[in-house]
Write a protein that holds these residues in place. Sequence first.
Motif, PDB file in Angstrom:
ATOM      1  N   ILE A   1     -22.097  -4.329  33.499  1.00 14.64           N
ATOM      2  CA  ILE A   1     -22.136  -4.863  32.129  1.00 14.64           C
ATOM      3  C   ILE A   1     -23.552  -4.892  31.591  1.00 14.64           C
ATOM      4  N   LEU A   2     -24.517  -5.335  32.406  1.00 16.99           N
ATOM      5  CA  LEU A   2     -25.907  -5.418  31.950  1.00 16.99           C
ATOM      6  C   LEU A   2     -26.471  -4.030  31.643  1.00 16.99           C
ATOM      7  N   ILE A   3     -26.161  -3.057  32.493  1.00 13.23           N
ATOM      8  CA  ILE A   3     -26.643  -1.691  32.256  1.00 13.23           C
ATOM      9  C   ILE A   3     -26.029  -1.118  30.980  1.00 13.23           C
TER      10      ILE A   3
ATOM     11  N   LYS B   1     -22.671 -12.561  26.159  1.00 15.23           N
ATOM     12  CA  LYS B   1     -22.226 -13.761  26.884  1.00 15.23           C
ATOM     13  C   LYS B   1     -20.709 -13.733  27.113  1.00 15.23           C
ATOM     14  N   LEU B   2     -19.978 -13.335  26.093  1.00 13.95           N
ATOM     15  CA  LEU B   2     -18.520 -13.274  26.199  1.00 13.95           C
ATOM     16  C   LEU B   2     -18.101 -12.235  27.243  1.00 13.95           C
ATOM     17  N   THR B   3     -18.776 -11.094  27.241  1.00 12.46           N
ATOM     18  CA  THR B   3     -18.453 -10.031  28.190  1.00 12.46           C
ATOM     19  C   THR B   3     -18.736 -10.462  29.628  1.00 12.46           C
ATOM     20  N   ILE B   4     -19.860 -11.111  29.849  1.00 13.75           N
ATOM     21  CA  ILE B   4     -20.204 -11.577  31.196  1.00 13.75           C
ATOM     22  C   ILE B   4     -19.200 -12.617  31.686  1.00 13.75           C
ATOM     23  N   SER B   5     -18.747 -13.500  30.794  1.00 14.81           N
ATOM     24  CA  SER B   5     -17.745 -14.508  31.173  1.00 14.81           C
ATOM     25  C   SER B   5     -16.449 -13.847  31.636  1.00 14.81           C
TER      26      SER B   5
ATOM     27  N   ILE C   1     -21.095  -3.863  20.348  1.00 12.30           N
ATOM     28  CA  ILE C   1     -22.512  -4.159  20.531  1.00 12.30           C
ATOM     29  C   ILE C   1     -23.373  -3.156  19.772  1.00 12.30           C
ATOM     30  N   SER C   2     -23.026  -1.877  19.860  1.00 10.17           N
ATOM     31  CA  SER C   2     -23.813  -0.849  19.159  1.00 10.17           C
ATOM     32  C   SER C   2     -23.776  -1.060  17.647  1.00 10.17           C
TER      33      SER C   2
ATOM     34  N   LYS D   1     -27.849 -12.065  16.722  1.00 16.59           N
ATOM     35  CA  LYS D   1     -27.060 -13.205  17.180  1.00 16.59           C
ATOM     36  C   LYS D   1     -25.698 -12.748  17.700  1.00 16.59           C
ATOM     37  N   GLN D   2     -25.072 -11.843  16.975  1.00 18.25           N
ATOM     38  CA  GLN D   2     -23.763 -11.347  17.396  1.00 18.25           C
ATOM     39  C   GLN D   2     -23.866 -10.516  18.670  1.00 18.25           C
ATOM     40  N   VAL D   3     -24.954  -9.788  18.822  1.00 17.45           N
ATOM     41  CA  VAL D   3     -25.168  -9.012  20.042  1.00 17.45           C
ATOM     42  C   VAL D   3     -25.197  -9.942  21.254  1.00 17.45           C
ATOM     43  N   GLN D   4     -25.939 -11.059  21.140  1.00 23.60           N
ATOM     44  CA  GLN D   4     -26.033 -12.006  22.251  1.00 23.60           C
ATOM     45  C   GLN D   4     -24.695 -12.695  22.517  1.00 23.60           C
TER      46      GLN D   4
END
Length: 449
Positions: free
Chosen positions: A382-384, A323-327, A306-307, A316-319
């Motif tokens: 994950i969000l933090i 999404k993949l991480t949250i899944s 992400i960094s 776009k890749q960050v988003q």
Amino acid sequence: MTKKFLKFVLQSVAGMVGVSVYILADTFFISIHSGADGLTVLNLVLPIYGLIYAIGAMIGIGSATRYAIRKATGDKNINFYFTHALLWDIIVSIPFILLGIIAPEWVLKIMGANQAITDLGMDYIRIVLINTPFFMMNYAFTAFARNDNATTIAMIGSLSGSVFNIVFDYIFMFPMGWGLAGAALATAFSPVVTMLVCCTHYLHKDIRKIKMRIFPSAVIHENKSDISIKFQRTTPSIHHLFSCCKLGVSAFVGEISSAVTTAVFNILILGIAGNIGVAAYGVIANISIVAMSIFNGISQGVQPLISNSYGSNNKKQVQQLLKLTISVCLFVEIVIIASTWGATDFFIEIFNSEGNNELVLYAHSGMRLYFLGYIIAGINIILIAYYSATDKAALAFIASILRGAIAIIICAVVMSSIWGITGIWLSFLASEFITFIVIMAKVFIKSKK
């Protein structure tokens, strides 16, 4: 990108779970050696571990995140970050070392130990505090390796340290007869093993130069992905430390939240159920460390990706990564809750060598209610971490301090006064829910501006 994501996340999770085995191995062998009193000692020391790990994570992972972002922008003046992090780890560890030398019994009494528990655990806490620099520096070694495309070495290092810890816990405690002091020594030496393994990456170029001097005619193939991180002489800078620590807040809270929760719960449980209640919570807390390490591993594994995407302005890749991480996180949450509910008695019996029925009674209901908090906890972590990795330090800090201290303390105190020990078990779920609502509210308000 998906393959790279899975590689980074799985290797980071393996490494973090390996680190959590440090304490699990202690718990298992200490429960055999000293029974419920030994578990009480360890659970009173867990917040100290948590504080040490949290500071090390904030400095090490924050510095590595800052390094990754600046590297992605093409900045070449970034070599100093690694050594700078190690230097500050040593400086910050000095008060812990002094406490270990001068007043280890004072630390245990502050954590709520009576005289018998203090006498049993004094050597243990002394050894842990004196070896604080190793615990802290361990995070810098592994975090910078991950951010320098050496995730495999970071994983091997962490797992090697864990294996060492398990083997020498047994050797030091039983054949050598050192008891709890032996357990502390095995745990203290484990990060040293991890760092030595990681040094094979950081000293790669120096080793290559030595080989060329010894065998000047030998053909040595240079790795095309240049290894930029190395040991470099530097001076401590408050400015750089603050800049890095802002991005390490999520890592700090990922570690400190367990410490704060454990400290608050210990105090409240001592008043309600005494030492047996604390020992029962010790079982729950140690299983929870493994669960928390999985989510911290996921967040730390995806952080370099992400960094790097954020530093390259690839929104776009960050988003997609978020999404993949949250899944993945949602799937893991379901597995963890199902496992703890399905094998509650099995987990308790592992650490209940004395067959204490009162401990089983407290731990059975406690584990099932406490682990309901992981319905939301993983997503919050994950969000933090996402906000830290994208240089949104303010939002990450607000959410971090809320879930790591404010919400859990308020919920535990209020709910325990109403529902007793049941309220304590449920306060973890309540605090995570409050944190999630606050994060969503902040995101919604920001999107409307």
